[in-house]
Design a protein around this motif. Structure first.
Motif, PDB file in Angstrom:
ATOM      1  N   VAL A  37      36.952  48.527  45.543  1.00  8.96           N
ATOM      2  CA  VAL A  37      37.602  47.278  45.956  1.00  8.96           C
ATOM      3  C   VAL A  37      38.997  47.571  46.500  1.00  8.96           C
ATOM      4  N   THR A  38      39.316  46.959  47.627  1.00  6.50           N
ATOM      5  CA  THR A  38      40.688  46.912  48.115  1.00  6.50           C
ATOM      6  C   THR A  38      41.260  45.566  47.682  1.00  6.50           C
ATOM      7  N   TYR A  39      42.275  45.587  46.872  1.00  2.00           N
ATOM      8  CA  TYR A  39      42.818  44.345  46.300  1.00  2.00           C
ATOM      9  C   TYR A  39      43.828  43.726  47.264  1.00  2.00           C
ATOM     10  N   ASP A  40      43.266  43.018  48.240  1.00  2.00           N
ATOM     11  CA  ASP A  40      44.069  42.400  49.294  1.00  2.00           C
ATOM     12  C   ASP A  40      43.688  40.930  49.481  1.00  2.00           C
ATOM     13  N   GLY A  41      43.132  40.304  48.452  1.00  2.05           N
ATOM     14  CA  GLY A  41      42.637  38.936  48.566  1.00  2.05           C
ATOM     15  C   GLY A  41      43.741  37.914  48.790  1.00  2.05           C
ATOM     16  N   GLU A  42      43.408  36.847  49.512  1.00  2.00           N
ATOM     17  CA  GLU A  42      44.382  35.806  49.843  1.00  2.00           C
ATOM     18  C   GLU A  42      44.949  35.126  48.602  1.00  2.00           C
ATOM     19  N   ASP A  43      44.163  35.091  47.529  1.00  2.00           N
ATOM     20  CA  ASP A  43      44.582  34.341  46.344  1.00  2.00           C
ATOM     21  C   ASP A  43      45.135  35.227  45.233  1.00  2.00           C
ATOM     22  N   LEU A  44      45.305  36.517  45.489  1.00  2.00           N
ATOM     23  CA  LEU A  44      45.744  37.418  44.422  1.00  2.00           C
ATOM     24  C   LEU A  44      47.085  36.982  43.849  1.00  2.00           C
ATOM     25  N   GLY A  45      48.033  36.638  44.717  1.00  2.00           N
ATOM     26  CA  GLY A  45      49.345  36.202  44.236  1.00  2.00           C
ATOM     27  C   GLY A  45      49.265  34.906  43.451  1.00  2.00           C
ATOM     28  N   GLU A  46      48.435  33.964  43.931  1.00  2.00           N
ATOM     29  CA  GLU A  46      48.297  32.686  43.227  1.00  2.00           C
ATOM     30  C   GLU A  46      47.633  32.884  41.870  1.00  2.00           C
ATOM     31  N   VAL A  47      46.625  33.758  41.809  1.00  2.00           N
ATOM     32  CA  VAL A  47      45.967  34.053  40.540  1.00  2.00           C
ATOM     33  C   VAL A  47      46.966  34.647  39.556  1.00  2.00           C
ATOM     34  N   ALA A  48      47.773  35.589  40.038  1.00  2.00           N
ATOM     35  CA  ALA A  48      48.785  36.197  39.173  1.00  2.00           C
ATOM     36  C   ALA A  48      49.741  35.136  38.629  1.00  2.00           C
ATOM     37  N   GLY A  49      50.141  34.207  39.493  1.00  2.00           N
ATOM     38  CA  GLY A  49      51.036  33.148  39.042  1.00  2.00           C
ATOM     39  C   GLY A  49      50.400  32.235  38.013  1.00  2.00           C
ATOM     40  N   LEU A  50      49.122  31.891  38.218  1.00  2.00           N
ATOM     41  CA  LEU A  50      48.423  31.040  37.261  1.00  2.00           C
ATOM     42  C   LEU A  50      48.332  31.698  35.885  1.00  2.00           C
ATOM     43  N   LEU A  51      48.210  33.020  35.869  1.00  2.00           N
ATOM     44  CA  LEU A  51      48.033  33.752  34.620  1.00  2.00           C
ATOM     45  C   LEU A  51      49.357  34.244  34.035  1.00  2.00           C
ATOM     46  N   GLY A  52      50.455  34.071  34.769  1.00  2.00           N
ATOM     47  CA  GLY A  52      51.734  34.574  34.289  1.00  2.00           C
ATOM     48  C   GLY A  52      51.800  36.087  34.298  1.00  2.00           C
ATOM     49  N   LEU A  53      51.131  36.707  35.275  1.00  2.00           N
ATOM     50  CA  LEU A  53      51.094  38.162  35.381  1.00  2.00           C
ATOM     51  C   LEU A  53      51.562  38.584  36.759  1.00  2.00           C
ATOM     52  N   ALA A 104      50.686  40.879  40.249  1.00  2.00           N
ATOM     53  CA  ALA A 104      49.459  41.216  40.958  1.00  2.00           C
ATOM     54  C   ALA A 104      48.898  42.545  40.459  1.00  2.00           C
ATOM     55  N   ASP A 105      49.765  43.509  40.193  1.00  2.00           N
ATOM     56  CA  ASP A 105      49.297  44.812  39.697  1.00  2.00           C
ATOM     57  C   ASP A 105      48.605  44.665  38.341  1.00  2.00           C
ATOM     58  N   GLU A 106      49.131  43.775  37.502  1.00  2.00           N
ATOM     59  CA  GLU A 106      48.511  43.570  36.189  1.00  2.00           C
ATOM     60  C   GLU A 106      47.131  42.923  36.333  1.00  2.00           C
ATOM     61  N   VAL A 107      46.979  42.009  37.291  1.00  2.00           N
ATOM     62  CA  VAL A 107      45.656  41.410  37.531  1.00  2.00           C
ATOM     63  C   VAL A 107      44.665  42.489  37.935  1.00  2.00           C
ATOM     64  N   VAL A 108      45.080  43.391  38.830  1.00  2.00           N
ATOM     65  CA  VAL A 108      44.201  44.480  39.276  1.00  2.00           C
ATOM     66  C   VAL A 108      43.850  45.382  38.097  1.00  2.00           C
ATOM     67  N   ARG A 109      44.848  45.689  37.268  1.00  2.00           N
ATOM     68  CA  ARG A 109      44.595  46.571  36.120  1.00  2.00           C
ATOM     69  C   ARG A 109      43.580  45.944  35.170  1.00  2.00           C
ATOM     70  N   LEU A 110      43.687  44.635  34.923  1.00  2.00           N
ATOM     71  CA  LEU A 110      42.739  43.977  34.035  1.00  2.00           C
ATOM     72  C   LEU A 110      41.346  43.916  34.657  1.00  2.00           C
ATOM     73  N   HIS A 111      41.288  43.694  35.982  1.00  2.00           N
ATOM     74  CA  HIS A 111      39.997  43.561  36.659  1.00  2.00           C
ATOM     75  C   HIS A 111      39.249  44.885  36.686  1.00  2.00           C
ATOM     76  N   THR A 112      39.954  45.982  36.776  1.00  2.00           N
ATOM     77  CA  THR A 112      39.312  47.298  36.825  1.00  2.00           C
ATOM     78  C   THR A 112      39.213  47.956  35.452  1.00  2.00           C
ATOM     79  N   GLY A 113      39.813  47.338  34.441  1.00  2.00           N
ATOM     80  CA  GLY A 113      39.911  47.992  33.145  1.00  2.00           C
ATOM     81  C   GLY A 113      38.721  47.802  32.229  1.00  2.00           C
ATOM     82  N   GLN A 114      37.820  46.856  32.537  1.00  2.00           N
ATOM     83  CA  GLN A 114      36.663  46.620  31.682  1.00  2.00           C
ATOM     84  C   GLN A 114      35.408  46.435  32.524  1.00  2.00           C
ATOM     85  N   ASP A 115      34.277  46.849  31.960  1.00  2.00           N
ATOM     86  CA  ASP A 115      33.005  46.686  32.657  1.00  2.00           C
ATOM     87  C   ASP A 115      32.528  45.245  32.556  1.00  2.00           C
TER      88      ASP A 115
END
Length: 553
Positions: A84-100, A102-113
Motif C-alpha cells: 500500500v502507498t498511503y496517499d489517500g485523500e482522507d488520511l489527514g481527516e482520519v488522523a484528525g478524527l482519531l486524534g493521531l 498520519a504516520d500513527e494511522v499507517v503504523r496501526l493499519h500495518t501493525g496487525q493482521d
C-alpha cells in the motif's frame, strides 16, 4: 440468536458478532443442512437460501440450534500481504478524527493482521476485520460518486480495497496496485472468507508485489481480455444493426459465487427466457438477448430460427431484393412462436405495447465463452459480456441433431405482463422482514397502503420507488448483511428501492420486506410510470411461530 424471514426461500440468522457468524458459516459450509443452498455471511448475520420443497424454516432452525460454534480458530487461513502507498485523500481527516498523526494511522493499519470476514458490494470486495481497535472511523457523511480501483479504505472497524471504480462512502487512506479481482486467475477474487491480510507500506513510491503464503499462484497478477464478448465476425450468427436502448445477453445467472462477492444476476424475467428457449428447442437455461424497450434491428448470417417472448413487440422481417430470386418485401411474425429468418434477412423489433423487457432466443444458442459459467451481463458488477453494440456479430452454435421447437400451452409470458404499462397498478406479494421492526407501525401501513410510482431512475439493479417516505424508529447504522432479489431496502430518504437481479450482494440499509419469488418476474417487467401496491403474505408457509419463539415475524 434470532431467525428472521427474508423471502419465501431465504432466512436470515442474526448472531452476536462476526466470529460467531463465521463459525456458523464454516459449520454449514462443511456440513450443509439438506435442502439449503448458498450462504451469505454479513457482519453479524448469515443469510441462508433454501428449497421450500426440500426443507422448512422450522427444520433449519432446529438444525442450526444443534451446531457447535466454538470450534473455529480465527486467523488460520492463507496469509496475503498487500502493498500500500498511503496517499489517500482522507488520511489527514482520519488522523484528525482519531486524534493521531498520519504516520500513527499507517503504523496501526500495518501493525496487525486482518481477517476476511465476508464479501459483498462488488466482486472481489472483502470486508476485513480484526485490525487495531483504535482504527474505528465513521463513513463519510457525503459518499463520493467515484472512487478509483485499488483504493484502500476504512469504515467503522472494517478495512477494505475497492476492486473497481465505483461510488462509495468509505474513508480513503491509501492505494494499492494489487488486483483484487482478475478473471484470468484460477481464483478470480484475491481475498476469500477465512484468508488473513497484512498491509505492507510501500516506501518512496516504489512498487511491491502481492505476497501469498501457503497458497498457489492464484494471486499472481496477469491481464485478462473481456470474456463472453465476440472478438471476430462469424459466418453463422446474428449481426446487430441497431441495439436499441439496451440489449444484453442473459441466461439464468451464475449462482454459487457469493464467497467471491458475486451475485447470481441473470434474466429479470426468467419465465419468458425459458419460454423463448423452449420455442426454438434450446435447453431452458440457454442465453438469450434481453431487450429493454425493444427497438432492436439485426440481420441473419445463415439460416436461423428465432422466438421472442416477454413484453410483446411488433416483429417485422425484411427480405432484400434478389435474396431468393424475388423482389424486396416485408412480413410480420408473432411474438410467442418460433419463426425462420433466412440468410440476409433483417428482423426489427418495435417498442413494447406493454411490459418492459423482451427475450429473443436463437436455435442452438450463442457460441460465446461464459464468465464463471454464465453469459449473463451483471451491470453493477461489470461481469459478463458488454452490452450489445451496433456492428457486433453474435456467433450462433450449430443446433444439436434432433432438437425441435416446443409448443407452449398459452402465452409464454409472466402473469399480467400484457396489462403492464405506464398506467398500470400492479399488486406484488411481499414477505415482511427481516428489519420490519426498524420501522413504526405507521411506516409498515404506509408501505402496504399506498400506490408507489416506479421512477425513471430504475434499472437492472433495482426499481426506485416514489411515494410517501417511510420513517425509521431505529436510527442506528445497520451492519452490512446479505440481500436478495426483491428486497425492499429503505435508504435515509425513506423512498424504497426494490432490488432486482443485479443488486449488491450485501447492503447497509434496513430491508422492510421482499417480493415473493413468484412475483419477481413481474417486477422485472415494470416500466417507469407504472405503480406498485404491496400485499403482505405470511412470513412462512406451514410454519408455527408459536412453537419457535426465536423466530421473529
Amino acid at each position: 440468536m434470532r431467525f428472521l424471514p427474508v423471502r419465501d426461500d431465504a432466512l436470515l440468522i442474526e448472531l452476536d458478532d462476526l466470529p460467531t457468524t463465521l463459525a456458523l458459516f464454516d459449520s454449514l459450509s462443511s456440513d450443509p443442512i439438506t435442502g439449503t443452498g448458498e450462504l451469505i455471511p454479513g457482519a453479524r448475520t448469515l443469510l441462508v437460501f433454501y428449497r421450500p420443497s426440500a426443507v422448512t424454516p422450522e427444520q433449519i432452525v432446529r438444525a442450526v440450534r444443534t451446531r457447535d460454534l466454538d470450534g473455529r480458530v480465527a486467523g488460520e487461513g492463507t496469509l496475503i500481504e498487500i502493498p500500500v502507498t498511503y496517499d489517500g485523500e482522507d488520511l489527514g481527516e482520519v488522523a484528525g478524527l482519531l486524534g493521531l498523526s498520519a504516520d500513527e494511522v499507517v503504523r496501526l493499519h500495518t501493525g496487525q493482521d486482518y481477517a476476511v470476514g465476508f464479501t459483498g458490494f462488488a466482486p472481489g470486495f472483502a470486508y476485513l476485520s480484526g485490525g487495531h481497535p483504535a482504527l474505528d472511523v465513521p463513513r463519510r457523511s457525503s459518499p463520493r460518486t467515484r472512487i478509483p480501483a485499488g483504493s484502500v479504505a476504512l469504515a467503522g472497524t472494517f478495512s477494505g480495497v475497492y476492486p473497481r471504480e465505483s461510488p462509495g462512502g468509505w474513508q480513503l487512506i491509501g492505494t494499492t496496485e494489487a488486483r483484487m479481482w482478475n478473471l484470468s486467475r484460477e481464483r478470480p477474487a484475491l481475498l476469500l472468507p477465512g484468508d488473513r491480510v497484512r498491509f505492507v507500506e510501500v516506501s518512496g513510491g516504489g512498487r511491491a508485489a502481492v505476497s501469498v503464503s501457503a497458497a498457489s499462484d492464484s494471486a499472481g497478477e496477469s491481464s485478462s481480455a473481456p470474456a463472453g464478448t465476440p472478438t471476430a465476425e462469424a459466418e453463422h450468427g446474428l449481426e446487430i444493426l441497431d441495439p436499441g436502448m439496451l440489449t444484453l445477453l442473459q441466461d439464468l445467472g451464475r449462482p454459487g459465487y457469493a464467497s467471491m462477492g458475486v451475485s447470481t444476476s441473470g434474466a429479470l424475467d426468467p419465465v419468458s427466457l425459458r419460454a423463448a428457449n423452449r420455442l426454438v428447442g434450446n435447453p431452458s437455461r440457454e442465453a438469450a438477448l434481453e431487450l429493454t424497450f425493444g427497438r432492436l434491428r439485426l440481420r441473419a448470417r445463415g439460416e436461423q430460427v428465432l422466438a421472442v417472448t416477454g413484453a410483446p413487440v411488433p416483429l417485422t422481417i425484411s427480405t432484400p431484393a434478389g435474396a431468393d430470386g424475388g423482389s424486396a418485401r416485408t412480413r410480420s411474425v408473432a411474438v410467442g412462436g418460433p419463426f425462420a429468418l433466412g440468410a440476409g434477412e433483417e428482423l426489427v423489433l418495435g417498442r413494447p405495447t406493454s411490459g418492459l423487457r423482451s427475450y429473443l432466443a436463437v436455435r442452438g444458442g450463442f457460441a460465446l465463452d461464459p464468465v464463471l459459467g454464465s453469459l449473463s451481463t451483471d451491470v453493477l458488477a461489470g461481469l459478463g459480456p458488454a452490452p450489445v453494440t451496433a456492428g457486433a456479430v453474435l456467433p450462433v452454435c450449430t443446433p444439436a441433431s434432433g432438437i425441435r421447437a416446443v409448443a407452449l400451452p398459452g402465452p409464454p409470458t409472466v402473469d399480467a405482463v400484457d396489462a403492464v404499462d405506464a398506467s398500470t397498478e400492479v399488486v406484488l406479494d411481499v414477505i415482511l422482514g427481516p428489519r420490519t421492526d426498524w420501522f413504526s407501525a405507521d411506516a409498515v401501513d404506509a408501505l402496504t397502503g399506498q400506490s408507489w410510482l416506479v421512477s425513471a431512475r430504475s434499472n437492472r439493479v433495482g426499481l426506485r420507488l416514489e411515494g410517501e417516505p417511510l420513517t425509521r424508529v431505529v436510527g442506528a447504522e445497520l451492519p452490512s448483511e446479505g440481500t436478495v432479489s426483491g428486497a425492499i431496502q429503505i435508504p435515509p430518504n425513506g423512498q424504497p428501492v426494490l432490488f432486482l437481479a443485479d443488486h449488491p450482494l450485501t447492503g447497509g440499509y434496513p430491508v422492510i420486506g421482499a417480493v415473493a419469488t413468484h412475483h419477481l418476474p413481474l417486477a422485472g417487467q415494470l416500466p417507469p410510470g407504472a405503480r406498485i401496491r404491496f400485499r403482505p403474505i405470511g412470513p412462512f408457509a406451514a410454519y408455527s411461530l408459536a412453537d419457535n419463539p426465536e423466530v421473529t415475524p
